[in-house]
Design a protein around this motif. Structure first.
Motif, PDB file in Angstrom:
ATOM      1  N   SER A  74      -5.041   6.642  -6.596  1.00  0.00           N
ATOM      2  CA  SER A  74      -5.007   6.483  -5.194  1.00  0.00           C
ATOM      3  C   SER A  74      -5.704   5.151  -5.269  1.00  0.00           C
ATOM      4  O   SER A  74      -5.736   4.008  -4.538  1.00  0.00           O
ATOM      5  CB  SER A  74      -5.522   7.425  -4.200  1.00  0.00           C
ATOM      6  N   SER A  86      -4.461   1.217  -5.019  1.00  0.00           N
ATOM      7  CA  SER A  86      -4.685   0.634  -3.655  1.00  0.00           C
ATOM      8  C   SER A  86      -5.459  -0.730  -4.061  1.00  0.00           C
ATOM      9  O   SER A  86      -4.958  -1.852  -3.639  1.00  0.00           O
ATOM     10  CB  SER A  86      -5.845   1.091  -2.814  1.00  0.00           C
ATOM     11  N   LEU A  98       0.812   4.087  -2.958  1.00  0.00           N
ATOM     12  CA  LEU A  98       0.373   5.481  -2.821  1.00  0.00           C
ATOM     13  C   LEU A  98       1.351   6.513  -3.171  1.00  0.00           C
ATOM     14  O   LEU A  98       0.963   7.435  -3.643  1.00  0.00           O
ATOM     15  CB  LEU A  98       0.053   5.635  -1.211  1.00  0.00           C
ATOM     16  N   LEU A 137       0.718  -1.185  -0.189  1.00  0.00           N
ATOM     17  CA  LEU A 137       0.027  -0.055   0.047  1.00  0.00           C
ATOM     18  C   LEU A 137       0.787   1.246   0.018  1.00  0.00           C
ATOM     19  O   LEU A 137       0.605   2.072  -0.681  1.00  0.00           O
ATOM     20  CB  LEU A 137      -0.856  -0.304   1.273  1.00  0.00           C
TER      21      LEU A 137
END
Length: 357
Positions: free
Chosen positions: A84, A88, A7, A3
């Motif tokens: 984003s 994800s 990001l 993650l």
């Protein structure tokens, strides 16, 4: 980690897309800007003004330019959110594919094989992570199930052999008794058999009854063993030596018994009564088959107690597995006084005590 990386990449991509959308939008707006007015405004920047390319009215732009300008507005506003969410989703997918898919498939396959009672396999996923730990514990559970099944199967086989041996041992004396009874019924009334012969038959019948009594006592002893709870006694070598000499004096009056002990001050924790019963079975067997001499050796530590009984008889010709079966007898004549349970009970006592015979 997945993650965090996604990001960071999403932030960099959204920053680049926002910059690119702004640059494209300015190129489109430049088409509809009065260059003389714009450059005149540039010259006034040092006087407190800031010159920008103005946004033209939608009616002044062509449909294509208007659509591209609106798309650039959308990208500048929502690119961070879009990248984003997409990053994800991709990170979750990669994490599942790289970290979860294989162990989950192995666990699913293992569960299915265990459900089919197939325990002859191993789980090969050995990564040092949470799923690796779970797979290791699952494989340990499979191994324990396999061991339990093996023990259960051995118990079933022993029980089957035990039932067969019980049927055989009861049938033999009953057959003898039945034969004597039939002879007495057929020949005693007409005088073919006199009183002396009849009394002899009755005495032989009593021997068979005593044989069944010994057999029943052994069965009761074996049944009570299954529910017996071991006691934890502190056993010193000195005390054990005294008890062994008492047993030897009672059982081996007609034989020479030599006891050798490895002297030590250590204390062994165990069920002294069980240990002496094992020795009694071994010693009684030695007394029965020894010519003259029986040697007993004892060694003791805090972790291990070793008993060894050796006689100068012919010894066992069979392997350990065979002689420790229930009702095993070396000599058929012994069946009148012995049930062949001594070695079997000794093995069970040792195993129940956490040792081996």
């Amino acid at each position: 980690m997945y993650l965090t990386i996604s990001l960071v990449i999403s932030f960099l991509l959204s920053a680049y897309v926002t910059w690119a959308a702004s640059a494209i939008q300015e190129q489109i707006w430049w088409k509809y800007t009065d260059e003389d007015t714009y450059f005149a405004a540039i010259e006034l920047e040092n006087q407190g003004y800031m010159a920008q390319i103005p946004r033209p009215q939608s009616s002044d732009m062509s449909p294509v330019d208007h659509s591209i300008s609106e798309a650039c507005d959308f990208l500048q506003t929502y690119s961070v959110l879009l990248f984003s969410v997409a990053g994800s989703c991709i990170s979750v997918f990669l994490f599942y594919r790289n970290k979860l898919k294989k162990p989950l498939e192995e666990l699913e396959l293992a569960s299915r094989r265990i459900g089919e009672n197939d325990l002859d396999f191993r789980i090969t996923y050995e990564n040092k992570d949470e799923m690796g730990h779970l797979c290791h514990e699952f494989d340990r559970m499979r191994g324990q199930l396999e061991e339990n099944n093996r023990k259960l199967w051995r118990m079933i086989e022993e029980e089957r052999a035990l039932r067969s041996a019980i049927a055989h041992d009861i049938r033999s004396p009953l057959s003898v008794l039945k034969g004597y009874q039939e002879m007495l019924i057929d020949y005693f009334p007409d005088g073919t058999i006199d009183r002396e012969q009849a009394a002899e038959m009755l005495q032989e019948g009593m021997k068979q009854i005593r044989r069944m009594d010994v057999f029943i006592d052994s069965m009761q002893k074996m049944n009570s063993l299954e529910h017996r709870i071991l006691k934890r006694d502190q056993i010193s070598l000195e005390q054990l030596e005294k008890d062994i000499r008492k047993e030897a004096a009672i059982l081996g009056k007609e034989k020479r018994i030599h006891l050798s002990v490895c002297q030590t001050d250590e204390i062994f924790c165990g069920d002294q009564e069980v240990i002496l019963e094992v020795l009694e079975n071994l010693l009684s067997n030695g007394v029965r088959y020894a010519r003259e001499q029986i040697d007993i050796k004892v060694s003791l530590t805090s972790e291990l107690l070793t008993l060894s009984v050796r006689d100068d008889g012919n010894g066992f010709q069979e392997d350990t597995e065979k002689i420790t079966r229930a009702f095993h007898q070396k000599n058929i004549k012994d069946s009148l006084t012995h049930t062949g349970m001594g070695m079997y009970l000794a093995r069970l006592y040792c195993e129940k005590h956490g040792g081996k015979f």
